[in-house]
Design a protein around this motif. Structure first.
Motif, PDB file in Angstrom:
ATOM      1  N   GLN A 115       0.873  -1.108   0.161  1.00 17.19           N
ATOM      2  CA  GLN A 115       0.140   0.092   0.151  1.00 17.19           C
ATOM      3  C   GLN A 115       0.907   1.097  -0.008  1.00 17.19           C
ATOM      4  O   GLN A 115       2.089   1.297   0.475  1.00 17.19           O
ATOM      5  CB  GLN A 115      -0.931   0.103   1.170  1.00 17.19           C
ATOM      6  CG  GLN A 115      -1.745  -1.242   1.454  1.00 17.19           C
ATOM      7  CD  GLN A 115      -3.034  -1.041   0.635  1.00 17.19           C
ATOM      8  OE1 GLN A 115      -4.080  -0.147   0.698  1.00 17.19           O
ATOM      9  NE2 GLN A 115      -3.041  -1.378  -0.640  1.00 17.19           N
ATOM     10  N   GLN A 123      -6.282   1.456   0.253  1.00 17.73           N
ATOM     11  CA  GLN A 123      -7.412   0.976  -0.252  1.00 17.73           C
ATOM     12  C   GLN A 123      -8.261   0.287   0.948  1.00 17.73           C
ATOM     13  O   GLN A 123      -7.952  -0.314   1.608  1.00 17.73           O
ATOM     14  CB  GLN A 123      -7.346  -0.203  -1.052  1.00 17.73           C
ATOM     15  CG  GLN A 123      -6.845   0.066  -2.435  1.00 17.73           C
ATOM     16  CD  GLN A 123      -6.228  -0.878  -3.427  1.00 17.73           C
ATOM     17  OE1 GLN A 123      -5.178  -1.586  -2.947  1.00 17.73           O
ATOM     18  NE2 GLN A 123      -7.075  -1.495  -4.234  1.00 17.73           N
ATOM     19  N   PHE A 126      -9.134  -3.351   1.610  1.00 18.96           N
ATOM     20  CA  PHE A 126      -8.318  -4.478   0.809  1.00 18.96           C
ATOM     21  C   PHE A 126      -7.466  -5.465   1.503  1.00 18.96           C
ATOM     22  O   PHE A 126      -7.534  -6.407   1.341  1.00 18.96           O
ATOM     23  CB  PHE A 126      -7.618  -3.722  -0.326  1.00 18.96           C
ATOM     24  CG  PHE A 126      -6.610  -4.359  -1.159  1.00 18.96           C
ATOM     25  CD1 PHE A 126      -7.181  -4.982  -2.343  1.00 18.96           C
ATOM     26  CD2 PHE A 126      -5.462  -4.613  -0.642  1.00 18.96           C
ATOM     27  CE1 PHE A 126      -6.411  -5.819  -3.063  1.00 18.96           C
ATOM     28  CE2 PHE A 126      -4.627  -5.275  -1.588  1.00 18.96           C
ATOM     29  CZ  PHE A 126      -4.997  -6.056  -2.712  1.00 18.96           C
ATOM     30  N   ARG A 253      -7.529  -3.737  -7.715  1.00 15.08           N
ATOM     31  CA  ARG A 253      -8.492  -2.581  -6.799  1.00 15.08           C
ATOM     32  C   ARG A 253      -9.562  -3.338  -5.951  1.00 15.08           C
ATOM     33  O   ARG A 253     -10.097  -2.650  -5.090  1.00 15.08           O
ATOM     34  CB  ARG A 253      -8.859  -1.757  -7.724  1.00 15.08           C
ATOM     35  CG  ARG A 253      -7.866  -0.885  -8.449  1.00 15.08           C
ATOM     36  CD  ARG A 253      -8.447   0.168  -9.577  1.00 15.08           C
ATOM     37  NE  ARG A 253      -7.327   0.899  -9.997  1.00 15.08           N
ATOM     38  CZ  ARG A 253      -7.631   1.515 -11.227  1.00 15.08           C
ATOM     39  NH1 ARG A 253      -8.805   1.546 -11.799  1.00 15.08           N
ATOM     40  NH2 ARG A 253      -6.688   2.232 -11.850  1.00 15.08           N
ATOM     41  N   GLY A 254      -9.580  -4.584  -6.096  1.00  7.89           N
ATOM     42  CA  GLY A 254     -10.693  -5.318  -5.271  1.00  7.89           C
ATOM     43  C   GLY A 254     -10.183  -6.721  -4.955  1.00  7.89           C
ATOM     44  O   GLY A 254      -9.214  -7.392  -5.754  1.00  7.89           O
TER      45      GLY A 254
END
Length: 331
Positions: A115, A123, A126, A253-254
């Motif tokens: 990150q 995020q 996440f 992103r997910g």
């Protein structure tokens, strides 16, 4: 990794055992005793309905048949994917309806969640979801906070300190200044690791920092969206000069973990283990049940509210998926 097991079947090409270092559209690069083989997948492995998006992924130990060992590079065919010790996987794109697993890597020692302090911002949720997947499949989880040369908001520091209190390693780095480079190299040494995170957090930059010979492409964060551009287009496994292997992955992103039933997700939040002993009901999901030890711990400040929110968000997504699949198809 990448050891020749030898052997020749009568009337067939020699058989070798190696490790997949790249997998893309049915074509594989397989490391066999220091030599990289370009392999195609045997047709029978592609037939029939599959639950997994890809038959062989980076990190898989595979058996290949040598078709042209004198070509540059030598060419072979994938015969068999050997049993995995573990994996990191998520639900493939939601358009699959939750029916398909996307295995990001197999047979690894640790997953490194990267990150950034800022640009882009961390995020929400996440890391929690990725660590749930790691707990589920017995893979160690490490957190790396890149761009430590940028100002770190106080609430973020408190959040990362909470992960430290749970026993996770948290390392602050800066590809710009070199901060944390030696410590990151030490974390990766003699281990098989997967780096994962959103585009723009600096995964490739960090790998170039600890292993300059890789010369991976580096992207920038766009000013319009605050998100990064993809520079890594497929997961690839690289040997490290100091020992071990590292896989760089495309930005994601997910993350919806695979093969976790809603009723079991609480077991992969290690900080819930002690307080949930005080729950009135053994089946408590820490949502709206009375006398909940986890909610009491949140109320007293022992568990942060954002942590419970991350759990409830994941629980809701898993329940929605289970409802779509029906009782017979739940993991």
């Amino acid at each position: 990794m990448g050891i020749i097991t030898g052997g020749t079947r009568q009337g067939h090409e020699p058989e070798l055992t190696g490790v997949v270092i790249r997998s893309s559209a049915g074509h594989l690069l397989v490391a066999v005793d220091g030599t990289i083989w370009r392999c195609q997948m045997r047709g029978r492995l592609k037939r029939g309905k599959r639950q997994s998006q890809t038959v062989a992924v980076v990190g898989d130990r595979v058996r290949i048949g040598a078709q042209d060992p004198h070509a540059e590079p030598p060419r072979g065919v994938l015969e068999e994917v050997l049993p995995r010790t573990n994996r990191i996987s998520r639900m493939a794109a939601r358009r699959t309806g939750g029916h398909v697993e996307q295995v990001l890597m197999a047979n690894l020692d640790q997953v490194v969640a990267v990150q950034s302090i800022a640009e882009p911002r961390p995020q929400t949720g996440f890391v929690d979801r990725l660590l749930v997947a790691a707990e589920r499949f017995g893979v160690a989880g490490v957190l790396v906070l890149n761009k430590a040369d940028l100002p770190e908001p106080a609430d973020q520091k408190t959040m990362w300190d909470y992960f430290v209190s749970m026993g996770y390693k948290v390392l602050r780095t800066s590809a710009e200044t070199g901060q944390g480079g030696p410590q990151l190299a030490d974390l990766l040494k003699d281990r098989v690791s997967l780096l994962i995170g959103a585009s723009g957090v600096g995964k490739s930059s960090l790998l170039n920092l600890v292993e300059p010979g890789l010369r991976l492409r580096v992207g920038e964060v766009t000013g319009k969206t605050g998100l990064g551009r993809h520079t890594t287009t497929s997961t690839e496994l690289f040997p490290l000069a100091g020992g071990g292997f590292i896989a760089d992955s495309p930005g994601i992103r997910g993350f919806d973990p695979w093969a976790i039933a809603p009723r079991d997700v609480r077991d992969y939040f290690p900080d819930f283990a002690e307080p949930q002993q005080a729950c009135r009901f053994r089946t408590c999901l820490h949502r709206d049940e009375p006398v909940c030890g986890v909610k009491e711990a949140v109320a007293k400040g022992r568990i942060p509210r954002w942590r419970l929110a991350a759990y409830l968000s994941l629980l809701g997504d898993l329940e929605e998926r289970a409802e779509r699949l029906g009782p017979r198809k739940r993991p």
